[in-house]
Design an enzyme around this catalytic site. Structure first.
Site, short mmCIF file in Angstrom:
data_model
loop_
_atom_site.label_atom_id
_atom_site.label_comp_id
_atom_site.label_asym_id
_atom_site.label_seq_id
_atom_site.Cartn_x
_atom_site.Cartn_y
_atom_site.Cartn_z
N LYS A 208 0.82 -1.22 0.00
CA LYS A 208 0.00 0.00 0.00
C LYS A 208 0.85 1.26 0.00
O LYS A 208 0.54 2.24 -0.69
CB LYS A 208 -0.94 0.00 1.21
N LYS A 276 0.35 11.73 5.07
CA LYS A 276 0.70 10.73 6.08
C LYS A 276 1.28 9.48 5.43
O LYS A 276 2.31 8.94 5.86
CB LYS A 276 -0.54 10.39 6.90
#
Length: 448
Positions: A208, A276
């Protein structure tokens, strides 16, 4: 004579195998006790992604328990048939699968391992599936903690953002034991269209972060291309059609191109979450001692977006950084913008101008004169004054106190006079920060 080293190794291997066998046996017994009935599922985290995921599980016939720190987000799902829990630990009781979809590592660790976390409600044979985007180390830590309780764990982050979550077409990238994935495949199929097994625990999280590195870089490539054609005075919508039909096409172009041109920054995947993920990916590449110049550049631009207060908007709101740098909105032709400015009426905003002139080498004289702000051009100001100034002269422009703007330096690049004894000066501004320019434009807009 006995070889104690060999015996110790065999004993350790026996213990490890026995633990796995016992773990597997407990899981089978638990599942057998449940019979062939459909799994009961807890969903923890009902944000942009978690809420539609829980809704799709309900639509597929699963019994669903939900928990969210902001309890009001549970109301719609409860009206659809879900049951609300007051803590993650309570949500984990009497279900087969616990799904977490949360914003960052700290929140995930608190929800799973905290004082009221999932670990205090689970029992042997259950499965915890974390769909959040977190550090691989966080996934490994959670997996290890749950293994000690004979609870299975899968790190299963997703891609597709909100539209895919709503449609039930998410793509799952999964780390953990493949047998655990196979047992829970119907759960994933209720929420997604593609389920990819990547390897042991942590593999889904690695995949991811690599994926979102490309998302961030692709998004900036799209914005930069749109900025170039906008500054050149071309039609951004037509250019977007070229992108979608050519080699520059990407999922970002398909999902975000129209939003950028239409200035729709409503949140599908927030800028602060994009940043993030890029920072987590940077941590990974730093640990690998692997250069990642494009990742570092993308992180820097998204950090600028966060500092502008764009964090809760969609990641494509990063386009506003480029708009500041080129003093133009993406999708607006520079030519049509100049024409629009030329058609403005006189503003009549009073100004003070500090004029400095050299008298001789090493000395200068200065005086303050009155002027009137007429208009804001692309690169400067148009000012009217009765005081004669020469081309290439520098002036310090002081705005009215109500504007809350600092003094700025301008160079006279154009001088026009009329028969009434007044002069119109085109002043090129220097050293004006993008934020100050936006504040100046807003001030002028309010005085039209």
């Amino acid at each position: 004579m006995l070889n104690l080293t060999v015996l110790s190794l065999e004993y350790f291997t026996f213990q490890r195998k026995s633990k796995c066998v016992i773990h597997s046996h407990l899981a089978k017994c638990y599942n057998k006790g449940r019979g062939d009935s459909m799994k009961r599922i807890a969903v923890i985290g009902l944000g942009t992604m978690g809420k539609p995921m829980a809704a799709n599980l309900l639509k597929s016939g699963f019994e669903v328990v939900v928990y969210n720190r902001s309890a009001e987000k549970s109301a719609e799902l409860v009206s659809m048939g879900a049951r609300a829990a007051s803590t993650p630990a309570e949500a984990a009781q009497d279900v087969d699968v616990i799904i977490t979809m949360l914003s960052n590592d700290a929140v995930v660790l608190e929800a799973v391992l905290g004082d009221n976390g999932v670990v205090h409600g689970v029992r042997a044979g259950q499965t915890v599936i974390d769909c959040s985007t977190v550090s691989p180390d966080t996934s490994k830590r959670i997996g290890s903690e749950l293994l000690g309780r004979a609870v299975d764990f899968l790190d299963a982050p997703v891609t597709g953002s909100k539209p895919a979550a709503d449609a039930g077409t998410l793509v799952f990238m999964i780390g953990g034991e493949e047998a655990v994935l196979d047992r829970n495949r119907p759960v994933f199929e209720a929420m997604g269209s593609k389920i990819l097994y990547m390897g042991p625990t942590g593999s889904g999280s690695y995949a991811k972060l690599a994926h979102n590195t490309m998302v961030g870089i692709n998004a900036l490539g799209l914005v930069e291309g749109l900025s170039i054609v906008t500054k050149a005075g071309l039609d951004a919508e037509q250019f977007l059609q070229i992108v979608l039909a050519g080699s520059a096409n990407s999922k970002q172009a398909e999902l975000k191109g129209g939003k950028i041109v239409g200035r729709d920054f409503s949140n599908q995947f927030s800028l602060q979450l994009m940043l993030k993920d890029l920072l987590l990916a940077s941590d990974v590449t730093n640990r690998f001692q692997m250069p990642s110049p494009m990742l570092k550049a993308a992180s820097g631009v998204f950090q600028m977006g966060l500092s502008k207060g764009l964090g809760e908007l969609d990641l494509c709101a990063v386009a506003q950084c480029y708009e500041d740098w080129m003093n133009l909105q993406i999708g607006k032709s520079a030519v049509s913008e100049e024409r629009r400015r030329a058609s403005r009426i006189q503003l009549n905003i009073p100004l003070h101008l500090s004029v400095h002139q050299w008298e001789q080498e090493g000395a200068f004289m200065g005086q303050t004169i009155q002027g009137t702000l007429y208009d804001l051009s692309e690169n400067g100001l148009q000012i009217i004054s009765e005081f004669p100034l020469a081309q290439d002269m520098f002036v310090v422009i002081h705005f009215p106190q109500e504007a809350s703007l600092p003094p700025v330096t301008g160079r006279v690049i154009r001088v026009e006079s009329d028969n009434n004894g007044t002069f119109r000066y085109g002043c090129l501004l220097s050293g004006l920060a993008p934020f100050d320019r936006l504040q100046l434009e807003a001030y002028i807009s309010n005085h039209q």
